[in-house]
Enzyme design. Structure first.
Site, mmCIF file in Angstrom:
data_model
loop_
_atom_site.group_PDB
_atom_site.id
_atom_site.type_symbol
_atom_site.label_atom_id
_atom_site.label_comp_id
_atom_site.label_asym_id
_atom_site.label_seq_id
_atom_site.Cartn_x
_atom_site.Cartn_y
_atom_site.Cartn_z
ATOM 1 N N LEU A 140 0.858 -1.184 0.000
ATOM 2 C CA LEU A 140 0.000 0.000 0.000
ATOM 3 C C LEU A 140 0.894 1.234 0.000
ATOM 4 O O LEU A 140 1.989 1.219 0.581
ATOM 5 C CB LEU A 140 -0.901 0.033 1.239
ATOM 6 N N ASP A 141 0.426 2.310 -0.621
ATOM 7 C CA ASP A 141 1.159 3.571 -0.568
ATOM 8 C C ASP A 141 1.266 4.052 0.877
ATOM 9 O O ASP A 141 0.436 3.720 1.722
ATOM 10 C CB ASP A 141 0.446 4.647 -1.392
ATOM 11 N N LYS A 142 2.266 4.869 1.138
ATOM 12 C CA LYS A 142 2.498 5.385 2.486
ATOM 13 C C LYS A 142 1.265 6.086 3.054
ATOM 14 O O LYS A 142 0.907 5.901 4.226
ATOM 15 C CB LYS A 142 3.688 6.351 2.465
#
Length: 302
Positions: A140-142
């Site tokens: 997942l993106d930050k």
């Protein structure tokens, strides 16, 4: 001389692959030389077959003491606070908060938190593992929150990684809040092409094929006003964010893609809230038809 005893996470891989994973900083040319010169023994017999399939309890001896063995190196965190949504002997599913990296050498990250948790449970010992490292099987993106799957052993890692590649064994669903009321079809399937630029740290989406762009597919379904249910068919970096921005419906608080400001927190209103297991192979077939759900905190406030 360095000795290894093959465990369940090492078995059924070739000798060459095992050595490459275990001696991470050793040049491949040196590993080939070991094999060619029979500098390796398996069960006290010299071997020069790089494709030898390791079996559990095989004793592997490498006669070159100058090459370092690199074990899993991570920042141990005591009393780690993880939001565990599901766990069994093979997998762990955690709810990642916003503004937390998946992996980082310098900063607090989800990988280190999960490894620390499993070390405390005595389910992960870096000194007993030769070639296996606990890892997430998707990312997942930050700034995105939500469910992340970790494999606790090698066979689970292989099955889950392949399942994500086939795109029909695991379904991932997101909730997204767009900056403006949805003005497209209540159901929208988008097929297109995407390219992520690491310099600008942005992805560009196109409906037509371009050089260096990769195919991507996403489904959007209107829930209410600006609350969108998203099914991710392919998992390209910033895929949901860039597609919504392309249609002038950027995610709320996603400044990078021209989203409207909601608050000063380092987060965007995008959450991976549901995972469906469909047709996993043994020994993970017991997960088939299982649905894991964890709604984001902000969903109840809309």
């Amino acid at each position: 001389m360095t000795k290894f005893i093959v465990n369940k996470n090492d078995q059924n891989q070739t000798l060459f692959k095992f050595l490459k994973k275990t001696f991470k900083t050793t040049p491949i040319s040196v590993i080939y030389k070991w094999i060619r010169n029979k500098s390796i023994k398996i069960n006290s017999k010299r071997v020069n077959d790089k494709n030898y399939l390791l079996k559990i309890n095989d004793v592997v001896e490498v006669y070159d003491s100058n090459k370092p063995i690199i074990r899993d190196q991570f920042n141990y965190i005591s009393n780690v606070n993880l939001d565990i949504v599901y766990e069994d002997n093979n997998i762990l599913i955690v709810n990642k908060p916003n503004n937390l990296e998946m992996h980082s050498i310098y900063n607090l990250c989800l990988d280190d938190m999960v490894k620390s948790y499993l070390v405390d449970k005595k389910e992960y010992d870096i000194y007993l593992e030769n070639s296996f490292v606990i890892s997430h099987v998707h990312r997942l993106d930050k700034l995105t929150s939500g469910l992340v799957i970790y494999a606790k052993n090698k066979i689970s890692s292989i099955i889950l990684t392949n399942a994500f590649k086939t795109k029909d064994q695991i379904n991932k669903y997101y909730y997204a809040l767009t900056s403006y009321d949805w003005n497209l079809n209540d159901f929208l399937q988008v097929n297109g092409y995407i390219n992520y630029n690491s310099n600008t740290q942005k992805a560009d989406f196109s409906l037509v094929e371009k050089n260096n762009y990769k195919y991507c597919q996403t489904e959007f379904k209107l829930v209410n006003k600006n609350l969108i249910l998203v099914k991710l068919i392919t998992g390209k970096k910033h895929q949901i964010r860039s597609v919504l921005s392309f249609y002038n419906n950027p995610i709320l608080n996603d400044f990078r893609y021209n989203g409207k400001k909601e608050n000063d927190q380092k987060m965007i209103y995008l959450a991976a809230f549901k995972i469906e297991f469909k047709s996993l192979k043994k020994p993970l077939d017991y997960l088939n038809n299982k649905v894991i759900i964890k709604n984001p905190d902000w969903i109840s406030r809309r």
